[in-house]
Motif scaffolding. Structure first.
Motif, PDB file in Angstrom:
ATOM      1  N   SER A   1       1.128  -1.341  -0.080  1.00  0.00           N
ATOM      2  CA  SER A   1      -0.297  -0.178  -0.223  1.00  0.00           C
ATOM      3  C   SER A   1       0.935   1.582  -0.077  1.00  0.00           C
ATOM      4  O   SER A   1       2.119   1.094   0.545  1.00  0.00           O
ATOM      5  CB  SER A   1      -1.063  -0.156   1.475  1.00  0.00           C
ATOM      6  N   ALA A   2       0.431   2.318  -0.336  1.00  0.00           N
ATOM      7  CA  ALA A   2       1.091   3.485  -0.369  1.00  0.00           C
ATOM      8  C   ALA A   2       0.061   4.605   0.129  1.00  0.00           C
ATOM      9  O   ALA A   2      -1.060   4.727  -0.750  1.00  0.00           O
ATOM     10  CB  ALA A   2       2.159   4.020  -1.827  1.00  0.00           C
ATOM     11  N   TRP A   3       0.337   5.716   0.741  1.00  0.00           N
ATOM     12  CA  TRP A   3      -0.397   7.294   0.676  1.00  0.00           C
ATOM     13  C   TRP A   3       0.468   7.286  -0.241  1.00  0.00           C
ATOM     14  O   TRP A   3       2.036   8.208  -0.356  1.00  0.00           O
ATOM     15  CB  TRP A   3      -0.238   6.937   2.496  1.00  0.00           C
ATOM     16  N   VAL A   4      -0.356   8.342  -0.934  1.00  0.00           N
ATOM     17  CA  VAL A   4       0.439   9.336  -2.471  1.00  0.00           C
ATOM     18  C   VAL A   4      -1.212  10.386  -2.681  1.00  0.00           C
ATOM     19  O   VAL A   4      -1.886  10.457  -2.182  1.00  0.00           O
ATOM     20  CB  VAL A   4       0.495   8.451  -3.268  1.00  0.00           C
ATOM     21  N   PRO A   5       0.091  11.635  -3.688  1.00  0.00           N
ATOM     22  CA  PRO A   5      -0.782  12.563  -3.750  1.00  0.00           C
ATOM     23  C   PRO A   5      -1.722  12.022  -5.109  1.00  0.00           C
ATOM     24  O   PRO A   5      -1.459  11.210  -6.076  1.00  0.00           O
ATOM     25  CB  PRO A   5       0.053  13.933  -4.053  1.00  0.00           C
ATOM     26  N   LEU A   6      -2.551  13.036  -4.935  1.00  0.00           N
ATOM     27  CA  LEU A   6      -3.514  12.507  -6.703  1.00  0.00           C
ATOM     28  C   LEU A   6      -3.330  12.074  -7.224  1.00  0.00           C
ATOM     29  O   LEU A   6      -3.369  11.365  -8.824  1.00  0.00           O
ATOM     30  CB  LEU A   6      -4.807  12.888  -6.381  1.00  0.00           C
ATOM     31  N   ALA A   7      -2.667  13.651  -7.378  1.00  0.00           N
ATOM     32  CA  ALA A   7      -1.849  13.433  -9.743  1.00  0.00           C
ATOM     33  C   ALA A   7      -0.870  11.862  -9.831  1.00  0.00           C
ATOM     34  O   ALA A   7      -0.795  11.515 -10.537  1.00  0.00           O
ATOM     35  CB  ALA A   7      -0.513  14.447  -9.076  1.00  0.00           C
ATOM     36  N   GLU A   8      -0.213  11.614  -8.558  1.00  0.00           N
ATOM     37  CA  GLU A   8       0.856  10.179  -8.728  1.00  0.00           C
ATOM     38  C   GLU A   8      -0.561   9.326  -9.093  1.00  0.00           C
ATOM     39  O   GLU A   8      -0.390   8.767  -9.693  1.00  0.00           O
ATOM     40  CB  GLU A   8       1.446  10.303  -7.100  1.00  0.00           C
ATOM     41  N   ALA A   9      -1.866   9.070  -7.740  1.00  0.00           N
ATOM     42  CA  ALA A   9      -2.387   8.245  -8.770  1.00  0.00           C
ATOM     43  C   ALA A   9      -2.729   7.922 -10.225  1.00  0.00           C
ATOM     44  O   ALA A   9      -2.419   7.523 -10.900  1.00  0.00           O
ATOM     45  CB  ALA A   9      -3.825   8.225  -7.866  1.00  0.00           C
ATOM     46  N   LEU A  10      -3.141   8.968 -11.009  1.00  0.00           N
ATOM     47  CA  LEU A  10      -3.523   9.915 -11.774  1.00  0.00           C
ATOM     48  C   LEU A  10      -2.613   9.359 -12.838  1.00  0.00           C
ATOM     49  O   LEU A  10      -2.696   9.000 -13.915  1.00  0.00           O
ATOM     50  CB  LEU A  10      -3.984  10.706 -11.599  1.00  0.00           C
ATOM     51  N   ARG A  11      -0.988   9.536 -12.231  1.00  0.00           N
ATOM     52  CA  ARG A  11       0.306   9.083 -13.410  1.00  0.00           C
ATOM     53  C   ARG A  11       0.367   7.258 -13.156  1.00  0.00           C
ATOM     54  O   ARG A  11       1.293   7.123 -14.304  1.00  0.00           O
ATOM     55  CB  ARG A  11       1.246  10.201 -12.819  1.00  0.00           C
ATOM     56  N   ARG A  12       0.075   7.777 -12.255  1.00  0.00           N
ATOM     57  CA  ARG A  12       0.040   5.596 -12.227  1.00  0.00           C
ATOM     58  C   ARG A  12      -0.779   4.928 -13.517  1.00  0.00           C
ATOM     59  O   ARG A  12      -0.659   3.996 -14.003  1.00  0.00           O
ATOM     60  CB  ARG A  12      -0.095   4.708 -10.839  1.00  0.00           C
ATOM     61  N   ALA A  13      -1.676   5.956 -13.980  1.00  0.00           N
ATOM     62  CA  ALA A  13      -3.183   4.778 -14.485  1.00  0.00           C
ATOM     63  C   ALA A  13      -2.375   5.294 -15.792  1.00  0.00           C
ATOM     64  O   ALA A  13      -2.750   4.223 -16.575  1.00  0.00           O
ATOM     65  CB  ALA A  13      -4.264   5.830 -14.385  1.00  0.00           C
TER      66      ALA A  13
END
Length: 173
Positions: free
Chosen positions: A132-144
Protein backbone atom coordinates in the motif's frame (compact mmCIF):
# COMPACT_ATOMS: atom_id res chain seq x y z
CA UNK A 1 -13.47 -14.43 -4.36
CA UNK A 2 -14.95 -17.29 -6.35
CA UNK A 3 -18.32 -18.30 -5.03
CA UNK A 4 -19.49 -14.81 -4.09
CA UNK A 5 -23.16 -14.30 -4.88
CA UNK A 6 -24.06 -11.07 -6.67
CA UNK A 7 -27.38 -9.41 -7.38
CA UNK A 8 -28.01 -9.14 -11.12
CA UNK A 9 -29.18 -5.61 -11.89
CA UNK A 10 -30.60 -3.71 -14.82
CA UNK A 11 -28.72 -0.79 -16.40
CA UNK A 12 -29.99 1.51 -13.63
CA UNK A 13 -28.59 -0.73 -10.87
CA UNK A 14 -32.01 -2.03 -9.83
CA UNK A 15 -31.84 -5.67 -8.70
CA UNK A 16 -33.80 -7.98 -11.03
CA UNK A 17 -34.40 -10.65 -8.39
CA UNK A 18 -31.80 -12.88 -10.07
CA UNK A 19 -28.36 -13.69 -8.69
CA UNK A 20 -25.07 -14.79 -10.25
CA UNK A 21 -22.26 -16.70 -8.58
CA UNK A 22 -18.81 -15.22 -9.26
CA UNK A 23 -16.82 -17.48 -11.52
CA UNK A 24 -19.88 -19.09 -13.13
CA UNK A 25 -20.03 -18.78 -16.91
CA UNK A 26 -22.69 -16.94 -18.88
CA UNK A 27 -23.34 -13.74 -17.01
CA UNK A 28 -26.79 -12.66 -18.27
CA UNK A 29 -26.50 -10.55 -21.42
CA UNK A 30 -27.46 -6.92 -21.01
CA UNK A 31 -27.40 -7.20 -17.22
CA UNK A 32 -24.91 -5.95 -14.64
CA UNK A 33 -23.58 -6.37 -11.12
CA UNK A 34 -22.32 -3.60 -8.85
CA UNK A 35 -18.61 -3.00 -8.30
CA UNK A 36 -17.68 -0.31 -5.79
CA UNK A 37 -14.47 1.40 -4.72
CA UNK A 38 -13.35 3.99 -2.19
CA UNK A 39 -10.63 6.58 -2.66
CA UNK A 40 -9.60 7.27 0.95
CA UNK A 41 -8.10 10.69 1.65
CA UNK A 42 -6.23 11.68 4.79
CA UNK A 43 -6.26 15.18 6.26
CA UNK A 44 -2.90 15.89 4.58
CA UNK A 45 -4.52 15.25 1.18
CA UNK A 46 -2.79 11.94 0.44
CA UNK A 47 -4.89 9.07 -0.95
CA UNK A 48 -4.57 5.34 -0.26
CA UNK A 49 -3.53 3.09 -3.11
CA UNK A 50 -3.22 -0.67 -2.81
CA UNK A 51 -1.26 -3.07 -4.98
CA UNK A 52 -3.04 -6.22 -6.09
CA UNK A 53 -1.67 -9.55 -4.87
CA UNK A 54 0.36 -11.57 -7.35
CA UNK A 55 -2.33 -14.29 -7.53
CA UNK A 56 -5.15 -11.92 -8.63
CA UNK A 57 -6.19 -10.69 -12.07
CA UNK A 58 -4.01 -7.70 -12.96
CA UNK A 59 -1.27 -8.97 -10.60
CA UNK A 60 0.88 -6.35 -8.87
CA UNK A 61 -1.05 -3.45 -10.42
CA UNK A 62 -2.13 -0.51 -8.28
CA UNK A 63 -5.75 0.49 -7.58
CA UNK A 64 -8.05 1.95 -4.97
CA UNK A 65 -9.65 -0.75 -2.75
CA UNK A 66 -12.61 -2.18 -4.67
CA UNK A 67 -14.83 -5.18 -5.14
CA UNK A 68 -18.23 -6.52 -6.06
CA UNK A 69 -21.36 -5.94 -4.03
CA UNK A 70 -22.70 -9.13 -2.50
CA UNK A 71 -26.36 -10.06 -2.70
CA UNK A 72 -28.41 -7.63 -0.61
CA UNK A 73 -25.64 -5.03 -0.25
CA UNK A 74 -25.91 -1.47 -1.45
CA UNK A 75 -23.06 -0.05 -3.47
CA UNK A 76 -21.87 2.10 -0.54
CA UNK A 77 -22.03 -0.89 1.83
CA UNK A 78 -19.92 -2.93 -0.60
CA UNK A 79 -17.38 -0.13 -0.95
CA UNK A 80 -16.83 0.21 2.81
CA UNK A 81 -16.77 -3.58 3.32
CA UNK A 82 -14.10 -3.98 0.64
CA UNK A 83 -12.04 -1.15 2.15
CA UNK A 84 -12.19 -2.81 5.58
CA UNK A 85 -11.40 -6.28 4.18
CA UNK A 86 -8.53 -5.25 1.92
CA UNK A 87 -6.86 -2.49 3.96
CA UNK A 88 -8.36 -2.61 7.45
CA UNK A 89 -9.68 0.97 7.18
CA UNK A 90 -13.16 1.39 8.62
CA UNK A 91 -15.60 4.09 7.58
CA UNK A 92 -19.39 4.07 7.59
CA UNK A 93 -21.52 3.78 4.46
CA UNK A 94 -22.95 7.17 5.42
CA UNK A 95 -19.42 8.67 5.37
CA UNK A 96 -18.68 8.02 1.68
CA UNK A 97 -19.45 10.55 -1.03
CA UNK A 98 -20.20 9.32 -4.53
CA UNK A 99 -17.86 10.47 -7.29
CA UNK A 100 -19.82 8.79 -10.06
CA UNK A 101 -20.92 5.64 -11.85
CA UNK A 102 -19.39 4.14 -14.99
CA UNK A 103 -21.05 1.41 -17.05
CA UNK A 104 -18.59 -1.37 -17.89
CA UNK A 105 -19.15 -4.62 -19.83
CA UNK A 106 -20.98 -6.51 -17.05
CA UNK A 107 -20.56 -4.10 -14.15
CA UNK A 108 -21.83 -0.79 -12.91
CA UNK A 109 -18.72 0.70 -11.31
CA UNK A 110 -19.26 3.20 -8.49
CA UNK A 111 -16.43 5.30 -7.09
CA UNK A 112 -16.63 6.99 -3.69
CA UNK A 113 -14.41 9.26 -1.59
CA UNK A 114 -14.04 8.98 2.18
CA UNK A 115 -12.04 11.21 4.50
CA UNK A 116 -10.16 9.71 7.45
CA UNK A 117 -8.46 11.40 10.37
CA UNK A 118 -4.76 11.10 11.03
CA UNK A 119 -2.74 8.24 9.59
CA UNK A 120 -4.90 5.14 10.06
CA UNK A 121 -3.16 1.85 10.75
CA UNK A 122 -3.53 -0.47 7.78
CA UNK A 123 -4.12 -4.21 7.94
CA UNK A 124 -3.61 -5.58 4.43
CA UNK A 125 -5.28 -8.84 3.38
CA UNK A 126 -2.38 -10.75 1.75
CA UNK A 127 -4.78 -12.66 -0.53
CA UNK A 128 -5.95 -9.35 -1.98
CA UNK A 129 -3.18 -6.80 -1.44
CA UNK A 130 0.62 -7.04 -1.34
CA UNK A 131 1.51 -3.39 -0.73
CA UNK A 132 0.00 0.00 0.00
CA UNK A 133 1.02 3.63 -0.37
CA UNK A 134 -0.33 7.05 0.59
CA UNK A 135 0.27 9.29 -2.42
CA UNK A 136 -0.91 12.60 -3.85
CA UNK A 137 -3.88 12.11 -6.19
CA UNK A 138 -1.67 13.37 -9.03
CA UNK A 139 0.54 10.30 -8.48
CA UNK A 140 -2.46 7.97 -8.73
CA UNK A 141 -3.46 9.66 -11.99
CA UNK A 142 0.13 9.36 -13.25
CA UNK A 143 0.18 5.65 -12.40
CA UNK A 144 -3.06 5.14 -14.33
CA UNK A 145 -1.72 6.98 -17.38
CA UNK A 146 1.57 5.03 -17.20
CA UNK A 147 -0.20 1.64 -17.12
CA UNK A 148 0.81 0.93 -13.50
CA UNK A 149 -2.81 0.60 -12.33
CA UNK A 150 -5.08 -2.33 -13.18
CA UNK A 151 -6.32 -1.78 -16.75
CA UNK A 152 -9.95 -0.89 -15.88
CA UNK A 153 -8.70 2.04 -13.81
CA UNK A 154 -7.37 3.91 -16.85
CA UNK A 155 -10.89 4.56 -18.20
CA UNK A 156 -12.31 5.05 -14.71
CA UNK A 157 -9.83 7.78 -13.82
CA UNK A 158 -10.09 9.42 -17.23
CA UNK A 159 -13.80 9.75 -16.56
CA UNK A 160 -13.74 10.56 -12.85
CA UNK A 161 -10.42 12.42 -12.52
CA UNK A 162 -11.71 16.02 -12.40
CA UNK A 163 -14.60 15.26 -10.00
CA UNK A 164 -12.38 13.02 -7.90
CA UNK A 165 -9.79 15.81 -7.63
CA UNK A 166 -12.48 18.27 -6.44
CA UNK A 167 -13.72 15.87 -3.77
CA UNK A 168 -10.22 14.87 -2.60
CA UNK A 169 -9.19 18.52 -2.32
CA UNK A 170 -12.31 19.42 -0.36
CA UNK A 171 -11.67 16.59 2.13
CA UNK A 172 -7.90 16.87 2.46
CA UNK A 173 -5.76 19.66 3.86
Amino acid sequence: MDGELWDVTDADGIPTGRTHRRGDPDFPAGMFHIVASVCVVRGDGLVLMTRRAETKDFPLDWEFPAGSALTGETSAEAAVRELAEEAGVRVGADEVVVVGRLTERTALFDLYVAAVAGDPALTLDPEEVCESAWVPLAEALRRAAAGEMAAPWVRRLERFGPRLAELVESRGA
